[in-house]
Design a protein around this motif. Structure first.
Motif, PDB file in Angstrom:
ATOM      1  N   ARG A 141      52.305  44.022  37.925  1.00  0.00           N
ATOM      2  CA  ARG A 141      52.609  43.666  39.318  1.00  0.00           C
ATOM      3  C   ARG A 141      53.808  44.449  39.854  1.00  0.00           C
ATOM      4  NH1 ARG A 141      51.751  37.146  38.705  1.00  0.00           N
ATOM      5  NH2 ARG A 141      49.487  37.165  39.055  1.00  0.00           N
ATOM      6  N   ASP A 142      54.761  44.738  38.978  1.00  0.00           N
ATOM      7  CA  ASP A 142      55.951  45.494  39.392  1.00  0.00           C
ATOM      8  C   ASP A 142      55.684  46.991  39.521  1.00  0.00           C
ATOM      9  OD1 ASP A 142      57.404  43.129  39.371  1.00  0.00           O
ATOM     10  OD2 ASP A 142      58.395  43.537  37.452  1.00  0.00           O
ATOM     11  N   SER A 143      54.616  47.477  38.881  1.00  0.00           N
ATOM     12  CA  SER A 143      54.376  48.915  38.790  1.00  0.00           C
ATOM     13  C   SER A 143      53.296  49.459  39.716  1.00  0.00           C
ATOM     14  CB  SER A 143      54.006  49.287  37.356  1.00  0.00           C
ATOM     15  OG  SER A 143      55.040  48.911  36.470  1.00  0.00           O
ATOM     16  N   TYR A 144      52.412  48.583  40.207  1.00  0.00           N
ATOM     17  CA  TYR A 144      51.251  49.038  40.973  1.00  0.00           C
ATOM     18  C   TYR A 144      51.056  48.177  42.216  1.00  0.00           C
ATOM     19  CZ  TYR A 144      50.490  51.336  36.552  1.00  0.00           C
ATOM     20  OH  TYR A 144      50.676  52.097  35.421  1.00  0.00           O
ATOM     21  N   PRO A 145      50.350  48.709  43.229  1.00  0.00           N
ATOM     22  CA  PRO A 145      50.054  47.900  44.416  1.00  0.00           C
ATOM     23  C   PRO A 145      49.276  46.639  44.029  1.00  0.00           C
ATOM     24  CG  PRO A 145      49.474  50.211  44.787  1.00  0.00           C
ATOM     25  CD  PRO A 145      49.809  50.069  43.335  1.00  0.00           C
ATOM     26  N   GLN A 146      49.622  45.531  44.644  1.00  0.00           N
ATOM     27  CA  GLN A 146      49.010  44.243  44.293  1.00  0.00           C
ATOM     28  C   GLN A 146      47.484  44.261  44.381  1.00  0.00           C
ATOM     29  OE1 GLN A 146      50.858  41.621  42.940  1.00  0.00           O
ATOM     30  NE2 GLN A 146      52.271  43.358  42.930  1.00  0.00           N
ATOM     31  N   GLN A 147      46.938  45.015  45.338  1.00  0.00           N
ATOM     32  CA  GLN A 147      45.493  44.988  45.543  1.00  0.00           C
ATOM     33  C   GLN A 147      44.707  45.641  44.408  1.00  0.00           C
ATOM     34  OE1 GLN A 147      47.697  46.556  47.526  1.00  0.00           O
ATOM     35  NE2 GLN A 147      46.944  48.570  48.165  1.00  0.00           N
ATOM     36  N   ILE A 148      45.366  46.383  43.527  1.00  0.00           N
ATOM     37  CA  ILE A 148      44.616  47.001  42.420  1.00  0.00           C
ATOM     38  C   ILE A 148      44.870  46.306  41.081  1.00  0.00           C
ATOM     39  CG2 ILE A 148      44.569  49.231  43.606  1.00  0.00           C
ATOM     40  CD1 ILE A 148      46.468  50.270  41.353  1.00  0.00           C
ATOM     41  N   VAL A 149      45.728  45.286  41.071  1.00  0.00           N
ATOM     42  CA  VAL A 149      46.028  44.558  39.833  1.00  0.00           C
ATOM     43  C   VAL A 149      45.179  43.290  39.786  1.00  0.00           C
ATOM     44  CG1 VAL A 149      47.806  43.363  38.480  1.00  0.00           C
ATOM     45  CG2 VAL A 149      48.379  45.459  39.741  1.00  0.00           C
ATOM     46  N   VAL A 150      44.407  43.160  38.698  1.00  0.00           N
ATOM     47  CA  VAL A 150      43.523  42.014  38.527  1.00  0.00           C
ATOM     48  C   VAL A 150      43.838  41.353  37.191  1.00  0.00           C
ATOM     49  CG1 VAL A 150      41.113  41.277  38.336  1.00  0.00           C
ATOM     50  CG2 VAL A 150      41.713  43.193  39.824  1.00  0.00           C
ATOM     51  N   GLU A 151      44.032  40.059  37.218  1.00  0.00           N
ATOM     52  CA  GLU A 151      44.273  39.265  36.001  1.00  0.00           C
ATOM     53  C   GLU A 151      42.965  38.596  35.605  1.00  0.00           C
ATOM     54  OE1 GLU A 151      46.946  35.358  34.690  1.00  0.00           O
ATOM     55  OE2 GLU A 151      47.004  36.088  36.761  1.00  0.00           O
ATOM     56  N   LEU A 152      42.516  38.811  34.353  1.00  0.00           N
ATOM     57  CA  LEU A 152      41.267  38.226  33.878  1.00  0.00           C
ATOM     58  C   LEU A 152      41.481  37.483  32.564  1.00  0.00           C
ATOM     59  CD1 LEU A 152      38.811  41.215  34.518  1.00  0.00           C
ATOM     60  CD2 LEU A 152      39.152  39.183  35.951  1.00  0.00           C
ATOM     61  N   LYS A 153      40.876  36.319  32.463  1.00  0.00           N
ATOM     62  CA  LYS A 153      40.927  35.528  31.228  1.00  0.00           C
ATOM     63  C   LYS A 153      39.999  36.155  30.200  1.00  0.00           C
ATOM     64  CE  LYS A 153      38.881  31.490  30.791  1.00  0.00           C
ATOM     65  NZ  LYS A 153      38.478  30.088  30.812  1.00  0.00           N
ATOM     66  N   SER A 154      40.480  36.242  28.952  1.00  0.00           N
ATOM     67  CA  SER A 154      39.714  36.876  27.879  1.00  0.00           C
ATOM     68  C   SER A 154      39.799  36.019  26.622  1.00  0.00           C
ATOM     69  CB  SER A 154      40.261  38.282  27.614  1.00  0.00           C
ATOM     70  OG  SER A 154      39.586  38.884  26.537  1.00  0.00           O
ATOM     71  N   GLU A 155      39.104  34.894  26.664  1.00  0.00           N
ATOM     72  CA  GLU A 155      39.180  33.955  25.539  1.00  0.00           C
ATOM     73  C   GLU A 155      37.847  33.758  24.827  1.00  0.00           C
ATOM     74  OE1 GLU A 155      40.934  30.406  27.199  1.00  0.00           O
ATOM     75  OE2 GLU A 155      42.852  31.413  27.527  1.00  0.00           O
ATOM     76  N   SER A 156      36.752  34.091  25.488  1.00  0.00           N
ATOM     77  CA  SER A 156      35.437  33.862  24.889  1.00  0.00           C
ATOM     78  C   SER A 156      34.523  35.054  25.169  1.00  0.00           C
ATOM     79  CB  SER A 156      34.810  32.590  25.479  1.00  0.00           C
ATOM     80  OG  SER A 156      34.493  32.805  26.852  1.00  0.00           O
ATOM     81  N   SER A 157      33.390  35.072  24.472  1.00  0.00           N
ATOM     82  CA  SER A 157      32.427  36.147  24.720  1.00  0.00           C
ATOM     83  C   SER A 157      31.887  36.039  26.143  1.00  0.00           C
ATOM     84  CB  SER A 157      31.302  36.129  23.689  1.00  0.00           C
ATOM     85  OG  SER A 157      30.668  34.874  23.675  1.00  0.00           O
ATOM     86  N   GLN A 158      31.785  34.830  26.671  1.00  0.00           N
ATOM     87  CA  GLN A 158      31.332  34.658  28.060  1.00  0.00           C
ATOM     88  C   GLN A 158      32.353  35.242  29.041  1.00  0.00           C
ATOM     89  OE1 GLN A 158      28.194  33.312  28.992  1.00  0.00           O
ATOM     90  NE2 GLN A 158      28.844  34.432  30.813  1.00  0.00           N
ATOM     91  N   ASP A 159      33.650  35.028  28.758  1.00  0.00           N
ATOM     92  CA  ASP A 159      34.697  35.635  29.594  1.00  0.00           C
ATOM     93  C   ASP A 159      34.554  37.151  29.609  1.00  0.00           C
ATOM     94  OD1 ASP A 159      35.916  33.160  30.108  1.00  0.00           O
ATOM     95  OD2 ASP A 159      37.417  33.420  28.523  1.00  0.00           O
ATOM     96  N   ILE A 160      34.377  37.722  28.430  1.00  0.00           N
ATOM     97  CA  ILE A 160      34.271  39.180  28.318  1.00  0.00           C
ATOM     98  C   ILE A 160      33.056  39.678  29.107  1.00  0.00           C
ATOM     99  CG2 ILE A 160      33.883  41.110  26.717  1.00  0.00           C
ATOM    100  CD1 ILE A 160      35.495  39.432  24.635  1.00  0.00           C
TER     101      ILE A 160
END
Length: 192
Positions: A141-160
């Protein structure tokens, strides 16, 4: 390709605390992408090409020679069509990134994943604390424009699976947007 020419393929940075699934996501994206993408495991590249100043026994990691690493990656990033997979992202110039994916994982699950990799206890604690404190997310978030930063949960094969589908959709939209930009540029050249 001139510096003014748009890239024909995006640069995607996949980052997150070790154990969040960066390489798994990157490998699946290479297989599922509608365009050819090259997966670059930056940590492996550092080791393979000796882009480091040696191994730090205390932290059980390499001290990266950032200049050598960035010099190697610059032409690849300029051309596009790569996925940069690394536990940090702030080193990469803002101009390189079209999408920055920050993978997140429950800290208890992360602890278990790192134990299975036989990480030393100190490294497990350090990485677990970094995940709890959202260090990599804040760095993005500090390094790139907010519109290109995406946070994704990666806990299960379904998440992936869901994440890969979302990123592939993003790639398709990027390509549509890029085609319009290329056409617009060509129209301007024709008019002038």
């Amino acid at each position: 390709m001139s510096e003014d020419s748009p890239k024909q393929s995006p640069v995607i940075i996949i980052t997150g605390t070790p154990g969040t699934g960066k390489s798994t996501h990157a490998q699946l994206l290479v297989a599922e992408s509608p365009i050819p993408l090259k997966h670059i495991n930056v940590g492996q590249l550092v080791k393979d090409k000796s882009f480091h100043h040696g191994f730090d026994e205390q932290w059980q990691s390499y001290t990266v020679d950032e200049d050598k690493l960035l010099d190697e990656l610059e032409p690849l990033a300029s051309a596009g069509g790569i996925i940069l997979d690394w536990h940090t992202c702030e080193i990469f110039p803002e101009r390189w990134a079209d999408l920055v994916v920050v993978l997140r994982c429950n800290h208890t699950m992360l602890w278990d994943r790192l134990e299975k990799r036989n990480y030393p206890l100190k490294k497990i604690q350090e990485n677990n604390e970094a995940e709890i404190m959202e260090v990599v997310l804040q760095e993005a978030r500090d390094s790139y424009p907010q519109q290109i930063v995406v946070e994704l949960k990666s806990e299960s094969s379904q998440d992936i699976e869901n994440n890969v589908v979302s990123i592939v959709s993003w790639i398709k939209q990027w390509l549509k947007d890029n085609d319009r930009k290329v056409e617009d540029d060509m129209d301007k050249d024709t008019i002038s």
